[in-house]
Design a protein around this motif. Structure first.
Motif, mmCIF file in Angstrom:
data_model
loop_
_atom_site.group_PDB
_atom_site.id
_atom_site.type_symbol
_atom_site.label_atom_id
_atom_site.label_comp_id
_atom_site.label_asym_id
_atom_site.label_seq_id
_atom_site.Cartn_x
_atom_site.Cartn_y
_atom_site.Cartn_z
ATOM 1 N N ARG A 12 49.492 111.006 4.926
ATOM 2 C CA ARG A 12 50.196 111.844 5.493
ATOM 3 C C ARG A 12 49.906 111.668 7.005
ATOM 4 N N LYS A 13 48.663 111.508 7.318
ATOM 5 C CA LYS A 13 48.285 111.502 8.766
ATOM 6 C C LYS A 13 48.740 110.079 9.466
ATOM 7 N N ALA A 14 48.810 108.990 8.386
ATOM 8 C CA ALA A 14 49.034 107.635 8.968
ATOM 9 C C ALA A 14 50.588 107.519 9.134
ATOM 10 N N GLN A 15 51.485 108.327 8.389
ATOM 11 C CA GLN A 15 53.053 108.648 8.374
ATOM 12 C C GLN A 15 53.288 109.344 9.668
ATOM 13 N N SER A 16 52.521 110.285 10.010
ATOM 14 C CA SER A 16 52.729 111.070 11.403
ATOM 15 C C SER A 16 52.321 110.133 12.380
ATOM 16 N N ILE A 18 55.356 103.282 6.126
ATOM 17 C CA ILE A 18 54.256 103.807 5.099
ATOM 18 C C ILE A 18 54.792 104.525 3.990
ATOM 19 N N THR A 19 54.714 104.203 2.899
ATOM 20 C CA THR A 19 55.066 104.875 1.617
ATOM 21 C C THR A 19 54.020 104.791 0.417
ATOM 22 N N VAL A 20 54.051 105.980 -0.096
ATOM 23 C CA VAL A 20 52.910 106.028 -1.434
ATOM 24 C C VAL A 20 53.314 104.622 -2.138
ATOM 25 N N ALA A 21 54.432 104.544 -2.580
ATOM 26 C CA ALA A 21 54.776 103.248 -3.452
ATOM 27 C C ALA A 21 54.290 101.879 -2.699
ATOM 28 N N ASP A 22 54.720 101.682 -1.585
ATOM 29 C CA ASP A 22 54.149 100.448 -0.808
ATOM 30 C C ASP A 22 52.798 100.361 -0.709
#
Length: 196
Positions: free
Chosen positions: A67-71, A41-45
């Protein structure tokens, strides 16, 4: 007339709110889908997949979800071993993408520099005053060497001409002696006494 303008404005505001809500829902749905498929998960994607601007994804309400999804993705997903810190994982991906783009642009710049150099008929490197003076000095040195060689060759040529003139004089003298001897041998007076 002002009531019509007011109703049009309120309709535009309502449409804008609806568009904004639709885009935010698309971002949230994209985040959920990426979590389900264990996609990094990235902001760009997220922005690319949702069809929105990365600026919208970075806004406070949506950025918290990212951020929650990345964590959660880093802890529960298979990428936990690859990225020890869940907040640096997306940054590392973006950094790698930027490095690749930077490398591509560097190669393109070098290609354009070579083309410009070819068109100008001069190398971009080495055109400063110092290198030009070095080149001029090399040419002067070469000219001095060639002048010395030409002078030596002309002196040798003069010596050879003198030698040829001396040999020509000797040859002419030899011809004279040979003619006189032949004339002497072919006289009839001498031929008759030897015939007796």
């Amino acid at each position: 007339m002002s009531t019509r303008a007011g109703s049009k404005t309120s309709a535009m505001v309502q449409q804008r709110k609806k568009d904004s809500k639709t885009k935010r829902q698309a971002v949230l749905a994209t985040i959920d889908a990426m979590q389900r498929t264990n996609t990094p998960i990235t902001v760009a994607d997220i922005a690319r997949r949702a069809g929105v601007s990365p600026w919208l994804v970075r806004q406070p309400p949506l950025l918290e979800h990212v951020r929650k999804a990345q964590s959660g993705h880093a802890v529960g997903g298979s990428t936990a071993e690859q990225t020890p810190n869940p907040t640096t994982g997306p940054l590392l991906v973006e950094r790698d993408l930027l490095r690749k783009e930077n490398q591509r642009l560097r190669h393109e710049l070098q290609r354009h520099q070579r083309r410009v150099s070819e068109l100008l008929g001069d190398q971009i490197e080495g055109t400063d005053a110092h290198s030009q003076s070095v080149k001029v000095q090399e040419l002067i040195d070469q000219n001095t060497i060639l002048s010395r060689q030409a002078s030596d060759a002309s002196q040798e040529l003069r010596q050879l001409k003198q030698k040829v003139e001396g040999l020509s004089a000797d040859l002419e003298a030899a011809h004279k002696v040979n003619r006189s001897l032949m004339t002497e041998l072919n006289r009839p007076e001498r031929a008759t006494p030897s015939g007796k």
